[in-house]
Design a protein around this motif. Structure first.
Motif, PDB file in Angstrom:
ATOM      1  N   GLY A 160       0.781  -1.236   0.000  1.00  0.00           N
ATOM      2  CA  GLY A 160       0.000   0.000   0.000  1.00  0.00           C
ATOM      3  C   GLY A 160       0.804   1.273   0.000  1.00  0.00           C
ATOM      4  N   GLY A 161       2.134   1.179  -0.028  1.00  0.00           N
ATOM      5  CA  GLY A 161       2.957   2.381   0.005  1.00  0.00           C
ATOM      6  C   GLY A 161       2.708   3.305  -1.169  1.00  0.00           C
TER       7      GLY A 161
ATOM      8  N   ARG B  81       7.955  14.102   6.272  1.00  0.00           N
ATOM      9  CA  ARG B  81       6.561  14.480   6.519  1.00  0.00           C
ATOM     10  C   ARG B  81       5.666  13.250   6.550  1.00  0.00           C
ATOM     11  N   CYS B  82       5.841  12.356   5.569  1.00  0.00           N
ATOM     12  CA  CYS B  82       4.987  11.177   5.484  1.00  0.00           C
ATOM     13  C   CYS B  82       5.276  10.178   6.605  1.00  0.00           C
TER      14      CYS B  82
ATOM     15  N   ILE C 232      -5.646   6.051  -2.274  1.00  0.00           N
ATOM     16  CA  ILE C 232      -5.825   6.274  -0.841  1.00  0.00           C
ATOM     17  C   ILE C 232      -4.476   6.276  -0.131  1.00  0.00           C
ATOM     18  N   CYS C 233      -4.312   7.189   0.820  1.00  0.00           N
ATOM     19  CA  CYS C 233      -3.066   7.253   1.581  1.00  0.00           C
ATOM     20  C   CYS C 233      -2.802   5.890   2.225  1.00  0.00           C
ATOM     21  N   GLY C 234      -1.601   5.378   2.071  1.00  0.00           N
ATOM     22  CA  GLY C 234      -1.269   4.069   2.606  1.00  0.00           C
ATOM     23  C   GLY C 234      -1.404   3.977   4.112  1.00  0.00           C
TER      24      GLY C 234
ATOM     25  N   LEU D 233      -6.567  11.158  -0.468  1.00  0.00           N
ATOM     26  CA  LEU D 233      -5.772  10.579  -1.544  1.00  0.00           C
ATOM     27  C   LEU D 233      -4.299  10.957  -1.395  1.00  0.00           C
ATOM     28  N   CYS D 234      -3.445  10.016  -1.665  1.00  0.00           N
ATOM     29  CA  CYS D 234      -2.008  10.218  -1.503  1.00  0.00           C
ATOM     30  C   CYS D 234      -1.482  11.366  -2.357  1.00  0.00           C
ATOM     31  N   HIS D 235      -1.795  11.363  -3.645  1.00  0.00           N
ATOM     32  CA  HIS D 235      -1.200  12.362  -4.541  1.00  0.00           C
ATOM     33  C   HIS D 235      -1.623  13.772  -4.161  1.00  0.00           C
TER      34      HIS D 235
END
Length: 252
Positions: free
Chosen positions: A114-115, A220-221, A124-126, A196-198
């Motif tokens: 999911g990374g 940050r992540c 979706i954010c992992g 969302l990740c992007h």
């Protein structure tokens, strides 16, 4: 004649000794076989298994997660396999260490897919994905489970990331002097307004004037992953204590 008799006596005694040894060996073997048979036929409880889903039923009464420990583990877990892995492995690892089976039987690396929004696709954010995987594995009530997942995503969209300050800055974290102090404190927090990740990454990086592939973004992540994993731990604690607003069944 006397020598012949003596030789016969010796042979007779040797025969008796051999026969006795064989008899004792047979009895011993029979005893061992009986013991083995008795052991083999005794049912053994293997304890909770991965197939015994969902896992709320296997948690001890009044069980609570240590959200602070989960956050720190998730922060470091990010650098070991990405955002989904960080959140998932931190929560799962804590459950395995403190609650045992079936969590201890599950692979900690399962969340690596999911990374970066699932295989770096940017969906979706992992970290949120890893958190929902754990919620789904524990919460038995479908209404409560869905409500908790929805709440997590809505919280994510409006939370000013990153807030977490690591106890120990990870050795893999380098080149973050622009937006992070030596102690790991971020200079700018920002709500992504999306799960969302992007969108989450692009907005923060643009606001900070850094590359989406740089060390600042990773720092940050990593902290965001800690924030999300800690939030999931707190939500589960509220649910397990029976004090949440979700439509969850009463616990014993």
């Amino acid at each position: 004649m006397s020598n012949e008799i003596s030789r016969r006596n010796l042979l007779a005694r040797a025969g008796m000794t051999l026969a006795g040894a064989m008899t004792l060996g047979t009895l011993s073997a029979c005893g061992e076989d009986t013991k083995k048979t008795e052991t083999d036929t005794t049912p053994v409880d293997p304890g909770p298994q991965v197939a015994d889903f969902p896992y709320e039923q296997h948690l001890p009464s009044a069980y609570q997660l240590d959200a602070a420990a989960v956050r720190e583990a998730a922060y470091h877990g990010y650098y070991a396999g990405g955002c989904c892995h960080g959140a998932y492995s931190a929560l799962l690892g804590h459950l395995a260490d403190t609650a045992g089976k079936p969590f201890s039987l599950m692979p900690k690396d399962f969340g690596k897919f999911g990374g970066g929004g699932i295989a770096s696709y940017g969906s979706i954010c992992g970290a949120a994905l890893g958190g929902t995987l754990i919620i789904n594995s524990i919460v038995a009530n479908a209404d409560a489970r869905n409500a908790m997942m929805t709440e997590l995503l809505r919280w994510y969209e409006g939370y000013a990331f990153p807030a977490y300050v690591p106890t120990t800055v990870d050795a893999a974290e380098t080149g973050t002097t622009k937006n992070f102090t030596a102690a790991g404190i971020v200079q700018l927090q920002r709500a992504p307004n999306s799960h969302l990740c992007h969108a989450s990454v692009s907005d923060w990086c643009a606001a900070n004037g850094v590359s989406a592939g740089g060390a600042d973004k990773k720092a940050r992540c990593a902290r965001l992953t800690a924030d999300v994993a800690g939030k999931v731990a707190e939500m589960l604690n509220t649910y397990l204590a029976g004090t949440g607003a979700w439509t969850a069944p009463a616990r014993d």
